[in-house]
Design a protein around this motif. Sequence first.
Motif, PDB file in Angstrom:
ATOM      1  N   LEU A   3      34.781  12.591  58.556  1.00  0.00           N
ATOM      2  CA  LEU A   3      36.237  12.481  58.563  1.00  0.00           C
ATOM      3  C   LEU A   3      36.736  11.049  58.712  1.00  0.00           C
ATOM      4  CD1 LEU A   3      38.870  13.998  58.410  1.00  0.00           C
ATOM      5  CD2 LEU A   3      38.736  14.406  60.851  1.00  0.00           C
ATOM      6  N   PRO A   4      36.405  10.293  59.748  1.00  0.00           N
ATOM      7  CA  PRO A   4      36.958   8.946  59.861  1.00  0.00           C
ATOM      8  C   PRO A   4      36.543   8.046  58.701  1.00  0.00           C
ATOM      9  CG  PRO A   4      36.057   9.675  61.954  1.00  0.00           C
ATOM     10  CD  PRO A   4      35.597  10.650  60.922  1.00  0.00           C
ATOM     11  N   GLU A   5      35.310   8.202  58.190  1.00  0.00           N
ATOM     12  CA  GLU A   5      34.862   7.389  57.068  1.00  0.00           C
ATOM     13  C   GLU A   5      35.731   7.638  55.846  1.00  0.00           C
ATOM     14  OE1 GLU A   5      30.190   6.615  57.131  1.00  0.00           O
ATOM     15  OE2 GLU A   5      30.753   8.709  56.936  1.00  0.00           O
ATOM     16  N   LEU A  82      33.668  12.796  66.625  1.00  0.00           N
ATOM     17  CA  LEU A  82      34.554  12.384  67.712  1.00  0.00           C
ATOM     18  C   LEU A  82      36.017  12.625  67.372  1.00  0.00           C
ATOM     19  CD1 LEU A  82      32.724   9.146  68.854  1.00  0.00           C
ATOM     20  CD2 LEU A  82      32.733  11.391  69.952  1.00  0.00           C
ATOM     21  N   SER A  83      36.314  12.881  66.099  1.00  0.00           N
ATOM     22  CA  SER A  83      37.695  13.221  65.740  1.00  0.00           C
ATOM     23  C   SER A  83      38.129  14.541  66.381  1.00  0.00           C
ATOM     24  CB  SER A  83      37.849  13.305  64.225  1.00  0.00           C
ATOM     25  OG  SER A  83      37.014  14.311  63.688  1.00  0.00           O
ATOM     26  N   ASP A  84      37.165  15.371  66.812  1.00  0.00           N
ATOM     27  CA  ASP A  84      37.517  16.613  67.501  1.00  0.00           C
ATOM     28  C   ASP A  84      38.219  16.356  68.834  1.00  0.00           C
ATOM     29  OD1 ASP A  84      36.590  18.344  65.569  1.00  0.00           O
ATOM     30  OD2 ASP A  84      34.564  18.436  66.384  1.00  0.00           O
ATOM     31  N   PHE A  85      38.110  15.137  69.348  1.00  0.00           N
ATOM     32  CA  PHE A  85      38.777  14.802  70.608  1.00  0.00           C
ATOM     33  C   PHE A  85      40.141  14.149  70.386  1.00  0.00           C
ATOM     34  CE2 PHE A  85      34.247  14.835  71.673  1.00  0.00           C
ATOM     35  CZ  PHE A  85      34.246  15.625  72.808  1.00  0.00           C
ATOM     36  N   ILE A 171      30.515  14.480  76.683  1.00  0.00           N
ATOM     37  CA  ILE A 171      30.616  13.756  75.404  1.00  0.00           C
ATOM     38  C   ILE A 171      31.902  12.938  75.372  1.00  0.00           C
ATOM     39  CG2 ILE A 171      30.839  14.041  72.899  1.00  0.00           C
ATOM     40  CD1 ILE A 171      29.064  16.571  73.203  1.00  0.00           C
ATOM     41  N   HIS A 172      32.978  13.544  75.852  1.00  0.00           N
ATOM     42  CA  HIS A 172      34.272  12.850  75.901  1.00  0.00           C
ATOM     43  C   HIS A 172      34.170  11.590  76.770  1.00  0.00           C
ATOM     44  CE1 HIS A 172      38.920  13.450  76.220  1.00  0.00           C
ATOM     45  NE2 HIS A 172      38.585  12.231  75.893  1.00  0.00           N
ATOM     46  N   ARG A 206      42.191  24.537  68.791  1.00  0.00           N
ATOM     47  CA  ARG A 206      42.232  23.497  69.825  1.00  0.00           C
ATOM     48  C   ARG A 206      43.250  22.421  69.459  1.00  0.00           C
ATOM     49  NH1 ARG A 206      39.263  18.792  71.282  1.00  0.00           N
ATOM     50  NH2 ARG A 206      38.880  18.663  73.518  1.00  0.00           N
ATOM     51  N   GLN A 207      43.271  22.037  68.186  1.00  0.00           N
ATOM     52  CA  GLN A 207      44.193  20.993  67.750  1.00  0.00           C
ATOM     53  C   GLN A 207      45.643  21.470  67.778  1.00  0.00           C
ATOM     54  OE1 GLN A 207      43.952  17.795  66.672  1.00  0.00           O
ATOM     55  NE2 GLN A 207      41.740  17.540  66.905  1.00  0.00           N
TER      56      GLN A 207
END
Length: 727
Positions: A3-5, A82-85, A171-172, A206-207
Amino acid sequence: MYLPEALGRRHMETSSPTARPLGYVVVFESEGGKTDTEYSPFATKQIGLEDLAHGTVPHGLSRDMATALPGLWYCLHLPSTLSDFMDMPAWLLQTAQYLKIDHQILLIPIDLLDTPQAARFLHGLHRTLVLCPDNLVDQARRLSADLHFALPTAAFSLLSDESLESHWQAIHRHYLPDVSVLGSNPALTRRTDLAPVTLPQARLARQMGWSPIPVTDRDNANLVSTAMHRQSVLATFARLEREGHTPESAKPLVDRVLREEAGRLRLPVTLATPGVAPAYSRTAYSSELRAHMEAEEHSDDVDTWSAEIAFQSNAAVERSAIQFVTAHHATATSGLGLVLPTIPPRAFVELAELEKHFVQGEKPAAVRRLLTRLNEAAQSVWTKDAVEAIKRASYLTVLSNFPLGLLTLPGDTAPLSARIPITYRPLTPLTRAVQKELTTPPSLNLDGKIRVLIAECIPTSDPVGRLSRQGWEIASGFEAPIRHLLNIQQVETLTIDALREAVAKHRPQFLILSAHGAFRENVAGLVIGDEICLQLGFDAPPLVVMLSACHVAPRGAGAIAVTDLLLREGVVAVLGTQVPVRVDRNAMIMVRLIANIAEEIERPGTHATLLDLWHHVQTLNAVNDILGANKSLYVWGMSEGPNGIPNAMDFMMHRSVGRLRGEHIYEDTEEVLAEMADEQGVGDKVRNWFKRPGYVPESLFYLMAGRPDRIHFGTVEDQVDKHVPQE
C-alpha cells in the motif's frame, strides 16, 4: 506491491519503516528439513492406508505442514502492513482492492529458517514474529533471536484473543510509537468456515469504527449480505471524498449515493470448491484407502479454530487448509471469499464425458445435451450466498480441481466464464496449493514493447503443423497497426532442448507454444519431438504461456496437466484448452489476445489487468464460434454488408456495442446477427443456420490459470490515481 509503495509520496508521507510490509514466519518440523519440493507429478504407486500418517486424502496435504495451520490462521488476524495502524480515508481503503495487500507469511521447516532460502523471502520485510508448535519453541526462540525478529516467539498453545491484543500493541509500540491508537484491535475468528467472509472485513471495520460482523454458531444467513452492505457504505464515502465533499455538504447526499453505489457494487470474489475426480482417486489411492474415505462419517459440527487442528480427521484438516487459502486470498484483495459445497463425483463424471466427446469430434446437439447434464450434476454448488456473491463480483479466483466457469448460473443462458473473468488455481495437491498461496508474485506492469515468442513444435510434415504456420501468417495481418509495440519471434522448436534454448535466448514475456496435446493414462501433456512433456524445465520462465494445443487442461478425470505444472515452474499465468480445438480458430484467438494487449498498452484505460482483457477476447469470440459453425454462416459473416464492410466486422465494431450481456452472450449475439440478416432479407436462413447444425461455444473451453490479475496494463500507481479525490 504494498500500500504505501503504490501510493508514493504524492498520496502519503512514507518513510522506510512504513514502506516495508510486516513479515511473519510459521515453522513446522519435517524430516530432514524436507517439504514436498521433491514432489513428482507422476504417481509411482498407489497411496494406501499406511500412508495416512504422512498426508491427507483426497486432496493431499502433508501432515507435517498441517501442524502449522494454527499459526497460519493466527497470522491472518495480525496487521499485514503498518498502514493498518493509520487512519486511512475511505477512497484509499476502497483502492486496496486493486493493490492486493497479502499477509507476508513464510511457511518453512524450522531447520531451513536460517538458510538463504528464508533470507530471500525476508529481505525487504520487517522481521516481526515467529510462530511455532510447542515442541519447537526453544529452537524457534534461538533462531528468532539470531535473526533479529522484533517480537518474542509465540507458541501455538498460547495463542488467544489476549495474545492477539498483545501482539497488535507490541507491533504498534515497536514500529510506530508516535502514531495514535486507531480503534479496537480484532479478536480471533473462531469460525474458520466463515473467515473468508469475516476476515476481509476486519481491516475495514477497524478503520471505519464499526463493530465486527456478528457471527453465531448456527444462524449466519445474512453474513454475505451484511458484508456487501458494508462495502456499499465504503464505496459511498469513497465517492463523496473523491468528489471533494466536506462532511457537511455530503450529509444530504448520502442516502441517494448509497442506493446508487449498492446497485453497481463490484468486488473481487474468491471461491473454493473442494472435490477430486473419481478417476483420480482410482489412480492415486488403493481400494482399501478409498473404502476408508467413504466410511469416514460426515460431521455437522461447525469448523472452529483450534491449536490442535492438525490432529483431527482428514476431512477436518483439509477443510481448514482450504478455508485458510480462501481467507488469505480474499483478505489480500479486500473482497469476499466462500468455500462452496464439495463438487459431487457425478459432476466430474459428466465433465469427463463432455471432454471425451470432443476427442471423437464435436457435435453441437450432443455438446448442448452434455452441458445440460453437467449443470444438473453440479446444482448443489449454487448456494444462495454463492449466487449473491458472483452477481456482485468484479472477477473470480476459483480454487478448485473443477472448471466452475463451464456451469451456468441459475437464470443465465451462457456458462459462468462468459459472465465474469475467472482465473483458476488447482487444489490438488493441497500442500502445493498452500505453498503457492503464500508465495504470491508482486504486481507486474506491462507498459512497453512486448516480447512474444511463437514456438512451433509441430513439424511441417504434419498437416496440423502446416495449418498452424498458415494460421500465424494469416493472423499476423491484424497486428500491423500496433507492430511497433510487439517484438515477435517465430522459431522452430522440434525438441524439448530446442524449446528451452529458444526461451533462454529470446526471454519472452509471452510464449505461444504450438504443439500437439497428448491426453492419455490420466496425463495431459505436450508432444515435443518424440516426448510427451509435462515439465518444461525453463531456467527463466516466461511471464505468460499460451498453450496453442489440444486438451492440455482437462478436468473431468483429474489428469495431471502441463497447464498446472507450468504454474509450479514459476509461470505467472497459463492459458490452456480443456478439449481439442481447431488449429485455425486457435491461432486466431491467440493472436487476437496479443493484438489486444498491444492496443491496451498504446491506449490504456479500458482493461486494468490481463485477466480483464482475456475475458474481453474470450466473450467477443462468441461471434466466431457461431459464424464458424458451418460454411454458409461463415460465407455470410465474411460477405460485405450495407456498411461496405464484412458483416462480422460490422457486428464487432458497431452493431454489438452495448448490446451483449455476458450472462447471455450467445443468445444476444444471435439476436444482433439475426437483426442484421433481417435487414439484408436473409433473416430466416441465418436463424435456421443457428439451429441446424448448430454451434459449439468453443471459446468457453479455454481457461486461464494462475495470477493474470497480477499483470497490470500501465502501472498500479495509475490505478490508484483514478481514485484520488479532486483537488
